[in-house]
Design a protein around this motif. Structure first.
Motif, mmCIF file in Angstrom:
data_model
loop_
_atom_site.group_PDB
_atom_site.id
_atom_site.type_symbol
_atom_site.label_atom_id
_atom_site.label_comp_id
_atom_site.label_asym_id
_atom_site.label_seq_id
_atom_site.Cartn_x
_atom_site.Cartn_y
_atom_site.Cartn_z
ATOM 1 N N VAL A 1 0.812 -1.218 0.000
ATOM 2 C CA VAL A 1 0.000 0.000 0.000
ATOM 3 C C VAL A 1 0.846 1.268 0.000
ATOM 4 C CG1 VAL A 1 -1.974 -1.112 1.100
ATOM 5 C CG2 VAL A 1 -0.216 -0.009 2.518
ATOM 6 N N THR A 2 2.117 1.157 0.389
ATOM 7 C CA THR A 2 2.977 2.344 0.406
ATOM 8 C C THR A 2 3.511 2.690 -0.977
ATOM 9 O OG1 THR A 2 4.992 1.095 0.902
ATOM 10 C CG2 THR A 2 3.661 1.828 2.777
ATOM 11 N N THR A 3 3.445 1.738 -1.911
ATOM 12 C CA THR A 3 3.956 1.990 -3.264
ATOM 13 C C THR A 3 2.887 1.784 -4.333
ATOM 14 O OG1 THR A 3 4.740 -0.318 -3.451
ATOM 15 C CG2 THR A 3 6.299 1.320 -2.609
ATOM 16 N N PHE A 4 1.683 1.427 -3.941
ATOM 17 C CA PHE A 4 0.599 1.150 -4.889
ATOM 18 C C PHE A 4 0.229 2.409 -5.673
ATOM 19 C CE2 PHE A 4 -4.053 0.780 -5.713
ATOM 20 C CZ PHE A 4 -3.978 -0.262 -6.634
ATOM 21 N N ASP A 5 -0.142 2.224 -6.922
ATOM 22 C CA ASP A 5 -0.558 3.335 -7.783
ATOM 23 C C ASP A 5 -2.005 3.706 -7.465
ATOM 24 O OD1 ASP A 5 -0.922 5.205 -9.759
ATOM 25 O OD2 ASP A 5 -0.994 3.749 -11.402
ATOM 26 N N TRP A 6 -2.203 4.469 -6.392
ATOM 27 C CA TRP A 6 -3.551 4.800 -5.931
ATOM 28 C C TRP A 6 -4.363 5.607 -6.942
ATOM 29 C CZ3 TRP A 6 -5.778 2.361 -2.080
ATOM 30 C CH2 TRP A 6 -4.979 1.766 -1.098
ATOM 31 N N PRO A 7 -3.760 6.577 -7.663
ATOM 32 C CA PRO A 7 -4.579 7.323 -8.639
ATOM 33 C C PRO A 7 -5.252 6.431 -9.669
ATOM 34 C CG PRO A 7 -2.530 8.485 -8.220
ATOM 35 C CD PRO A 7 -2.414 7.154 -7.531
ATOM 36 N N SER A 8 -4.608 5.315 -10.034
ATOM 37 C CA SER A 8 -5.222 4.413 -11.006
ATOM 38 C C SER A 8 -6.504 3.797 -10.465
ATOM 39 C CB SER A 8 -4.238 3.298 -11.387
ATOM 40 O OG SER A 8 -3.978 2.439 -10.284
ATOM 41 N N LEU A 9 -6.665 3.833 -9.140
ATOM 42 C CA LEU A 9 -7.876 3.309 -8.516
ATOM 43 C C LEU A 9 -8.902 4.413 -8.296
ATOM 44 C CD1 LEU A 9 -9.358 0.894 -7.204
ATOM 45 C CD2 LEU A 9 -8.237 1.494 -5.040
ATOM 46 N N TYR A 10 -8.516 5.488 -7.546
ATOM 47 C CA TYR A 10 -9.526 6.470 -7.170
ATOM 48 C C TYR A 10 -9.938 7.399 -8.312
ATOM 49 C CZ TYR A 10 -5.540 9.673 -6.088
ATOM 50 O OH TYR A 10 -4.405 10.440 -6.117
ATOM 51 N N TYR B 1 2.715 -10.420 7.463
ATOM 52 C CA TYR B 1 2.751 -9.116 6.809
ATOM 53 C C TYR B 1 3.639 -8.174 7.594
ATOM 54 C CZ TYR B 1 -0.829 -8.384 10.388
ATOM 55 O OH TYR B 1 -1.523 -8.340 11.576
ATOM 56 N N SER B 2 4.073 -7.111 6.933
ATOM 57 C CA SER B 2 4.891 -6.099 7.596
ATOM 58 C C SER B 2 3.979 -5.059 8.241
ATOM 59 C CB SER B 2 5.817 -5.421 6.588
ATOM 60 O OG SER B 2 6.691 -6.346 6.006
ATOM 61 N N GLN B 3 4.505 -4.372 9.255
ATOM 62 C CA GLN B 3 3.740 -3.334 9.917
ATOM 63 C C GLN B 3 4.040 -1.982 9.300
ATOM 64 O OE1 GLN B 3 5.398 -4.441 13.603
ATOM 65 N NE2 GLN B 3 4.493 -6.448 13.290
ATOM 66 N N LEU B 4 3.121 -1.041 9.505
ATOM 67 C CA LEU B 4 3.269 0.291 8.942
ATOM 68 C C LEU B 4 3.466 1.313 10.048
ATOM 69 C CD1 LEU B 4 0.501 0.408 6.175
ATOM 70 C CD2 LEU B 4 2.947 0.012 5.885
ATOM 71 N N SER B 5 4.303 2.297 9.778
ATOM 72 C CA SER B 5 4.497 3.395 10.718
ATOM 73 C C SER B 5 3.281 4.314 10.670
ATOM 74 C CB SER B 5 5.760 4.181 10.347
ATOM 75 O OG SER B 5 5.578 4.846 9.104
ATOM 76 N N ASP B 6 3.163 5.188 11.657
ATOM 77 C CA ASP B 6 2.071 6.157 11.671
ATOM 78 C C ASP B 6 2.106 7.039 10.426
ATOM 79 O OD1 ASP B 6 1.397 5.102 14.092
ATOM 80 O OD2 ASP B 6 2.082 6.807 15.295
ATOM 81 N N ASP B 7 3.308 7.424 10.000
ATOM 82 C CA ASP B 7 3.430 8.289 8.818
ATOM 83 C C ASP B 7 2.925 7.578 7.570
ATOM 84 O OD1 ASP B 7 4.466 10.349 10.298
ATOM 85 O OD2 ASP B 7 6.567 9.899 9.826
ATOM 86 N N HIS B 8 3.222 6.281 7.444
ATOM 87 C CA HIS B 8 2.747 5.537 6.280
ATOM 88 C C HIS B 8 1.224 5.448 6.269
ATOM 89 C CE1 HIS B 8 6.825 3.417 5.544
ATOM 90 N NE2 HIS B 8 6.588 4.274 4.574
ATOM 91 N N ILE B 9 0.645 5.210 7.454
ATOM 92 C CA ILE B 9 -0.815 5.088 7.528
ATOM 93 C C ILE B 9 -1.494 6.418 7.233
ATOM 94 C CG2 ILE B 9 -2.754 4.610 9.084
ATOM 95 C CD1 ILE B 9 -0.916 2.574 10.502
ATOM 96 N N SER B 10 -0.995 7.479 7.849
ATOM 97 C CA SER B 10 -1.611 8.799 7.625
ATOM 98 C C SER B 10 -1.394 9.290 6.197
ATOM 99 C CB SER B 10 -1.054 9.829 8.620
ATOM 100 O OG SER B 10 0.340 10.020 8.423
ATOM 101 N N GLY B 11 -0.388 8.731 5.505
ATOM 102 C CA GLY B 11 -0.119 9.130 4.130
ATOM 103 C C GLY B 11 -0.965 8.410 3.108
ATOM 104 N N LEU B 12 -1.777 7.443 3.522
ATOM 105 C CA LEU B 12 -2.638 6.736 2.588
ATOM 106 C C LEU B 12 -3.734 7.693 2.081
ATOM 107 C CD1 LEU B 12 -3.097 3.332 4.469
ATOM 108 C CD2 LEU B 12 -1.624 3.800 2.493
ATOM 109 N N PRO B 13 -4.033 7.684 0.781
ATOM 110 C CA PRO B 13 -4.990 8.647 0.207
ATOM 111 C C PRO B 13 -6.442 8.223 0.402
ATOM 112 C CG PRO B 13 -4.128 7.266 -1.533
ATOM 113 C CD PRO B 13 -3.419 6.834 -0.263
ATOM 114 N N VAL B 14 -6.803 7.892 1.604
ATOM 115 C CA VAL B 14 -8.168 7.419 1.867
ATOM 116 C C VAL B 14 -9.225 8.455 1.467
ATOM 117 C CG1 VAL B 14 -9.780 6.722 3.673
ATOM 118 C CG2 VAL B 14 -7.460 5.781 3.638
#
Length: 245
Positions: A84-93, A122-135
């Motif tokens: 999720v940290t490298t996924f091409d999110w614009p191609s989805l949303y 699975y690997s864990q995510l830092s707070d910065d990675h989670i808050s950086g997700l384009p939800v």
């Protein structure tokens, strides 16, 4: 720790963790000096339930070691196996918006006893990675956001809602049960844990049945604890009631 206390602590730590012995273990811990009791409790916690404890950090696994044939994908869903940290999110949303998003973040915590001997797939995510997700970009037309939280991240998640432009509207509590319909307790620092909490937030004015019907379903789920970090099927049924079709 003197020899007698060490022997007693060793005997306590070797006790199997079943209901019939928990009272005896508690009484034995109370009989030890405070520091010895603390060390013994840490040993008991280290040998805890192999399913582990939600809200704690674990030994990192590798997602490539997970067998895709074991995934249980709900009907009408298209799974995306990606980082999720490298996924091409614009191609989805840019091509799809969502009425409901549910998140079960792989929280990262620094604890005195980080692994508890449990390996995750699975690997864990830092707070910065989670808050950086384009939800918010996934719900530009408004929607509901369900986030499974742990105690240590409750306040942080509320702040995240503010950052993303969401407001808390409710919460769902999953009471974990055993196959015999008893509470499935696991270790906690002060109290034993037998529940998980899912915060419900919304942005905009999403379509839902709640406003007209006075609420749907229930904010309490009684369901068996299954695999590691696996959430109850009832949460999906509740979402479908809230936002049909």
């Amino acid at each position: 720790m003197d020899v007698e206390a060490a022997t007693e602590a060793e005997a306590i730590a070797s006790l199997p963790a079943n209901d019939a012995q928990r009272v005896g273990v508690a009484e034995a811990l109370l009989a030890l000096p405070e520091r010895d009791a603390e060390l013994t409790w840490q040993q008991l916690s280290h040998d805890a339930d192999p399913l582990g404890d939600e809200g704690l950090d674990y030994t990192l696994g590798n997602v490539d070691d997970v067998d895709p044939s074991e995934w249980q994908v709900p009907p009408h869903c298209v799974p995306i196996h990606a980082n999720v940290t490298t996924f091409d999110w614009p191609s989805l949303y840019e091509h799809c918006q969502f009425d409901v998003v549910m998140m079960d973040p792989p929280w990262q915590l620094a604890t005195a006893n980080p692994t508890r001997g449990v390996a995750l797939g699975y690997s864990q995510l830092s707070d910065d990675h989670i808050s950086g997700l384009p939800v918010p970009q996934l719900q530009r037309n408004g929607g509901f956001l369900f986030v499974w939280v742990i105690n240590a991240k409750y306040k942080w998640t509320l702040d995240l809602f503010d950052k993303w432009g969401y407001r808390l509207v409710d919460e769902v509590v999953w009471v974990k049960m055993t196959v015999n319909r008893r509470l499935a307790k696991s270790h906690g620092y002060y109290l034993q844990h037998a529940k998980e909490v899912c915060l419900v937030a919304k942005c905009g004015n999403p379509r839902a049945l709640a406003a007209s019907d006075g609420g749907v379903g229930s904010d309490i789920i009684f369901s068996e604890r299954r695999g590691q970090s696996q959430k109850p099927e009832e949460i999906y049924e509740l979402i479908e009631q809230l936002v049909p079709n």
